[in-house]
Scaffold this motif. Sequence first.
Motif, mmCIF file in Angstrom:
data_model
loop_
_atom_site.group_PDB
_atom_site.id
_atom_site.type_symbol
_atom_site.label_atom_id
_atom_site.label_comp_id
_atom_site.label_asym_id
_atom_site.label_seq_id
_atom_site.Cartn_x
_atom_site.Cartn_y
_atom_site.Cartn_z
ATOM 1 N N SER A 102 17.443 16.079 -1.935
ATOM 2 C CA SER A 102 18.454 17.053 -2.935
ATOM 3 C C SER A 102 18.091 16.549 -4.089
ATOM 4 N N SER A 152 18.324 23.998 4.203
ATOM 5 C CA SER A 152 18.489 23.845 2.834
ATOM 6 C C SER A 152 19.022 25.061 2.346
ATOM 7 N N HIS A 159 20.696 26.447 -1.571
ATOM 8 C CA HIS A 159 20.027 26.344 -3.119
ATOM 9 C C HIS A 159 20.702 27.215 -3.693
ATOM 10 N N PRO A 200 15.170 20.589 2.142
ATOM 11 C CA PRO A 200 14.609 20.489 0.752
ATOM 12 C C PRO A 200 13.191 20.480 -0.167
ATOM 13 N N VAL A 244 21.490 23.462 -7.185
ATOM 14 C CA VAL A 244 21.443 22.903 -6.620
ATOM 15 C C VAL A 244 20.860 22.465 -4.849
ATOM 16 N N ALA A 275 19.615 21.605 -1.861
ATOM 17 C CA ALA A 275 20.423 20.591 -1.027
ATOM 18 C C ALA A 275 20.231 20.007 0.560
#
Length: 166
Positions: A92, A121, A123, A15, A113, A115
Amino acid sequence: MPTPFSEQTRFTAPPTAVHAVLVDPAFLRARAERSGALEHTESVSADGEAVVVTSTRTVSTDVLPAAASRFLGSTAVVEQVERWDPAAADGSRRSHLTLTIRNAPVTLTASSVLAPDGPGSSHRLDGTLEVRVPLLGGQVERAALPGLLQLVRSESALAQEWAAGA
């Protein structure tokens, strides 16, 4: 009544690296150019601990449904403001996005978000598109949403390229 949407993208980068790309002015310029913007401006600023990304793009309406281009003319000015909250302990981040078309009754609002997801990660973007035109708003929303989601996917692909090179 606003039309809901949801889109998720996975990144191989963590992230912190993805967020750094998404708020990088050079990436924002590349994003606007890839979208075919005729003119564009971008700015990144701090509001306390939040990061605010503001962009304005003048785009051709020839790719929109005919009813929309008749209403808007040959070009439209798209204004986007995205506010990124500070990172949580796990890295995050949450953002809130508003996209409007100048002089048109169109608003896209979303929250996202970014994370950790395994070594990379994810999205997730959840929002609504609203076209405030009596009787026709829902039809225009349903006609415009696939194109908007394709734009989101294209921008996500560009962000993946940038994040992979980070």
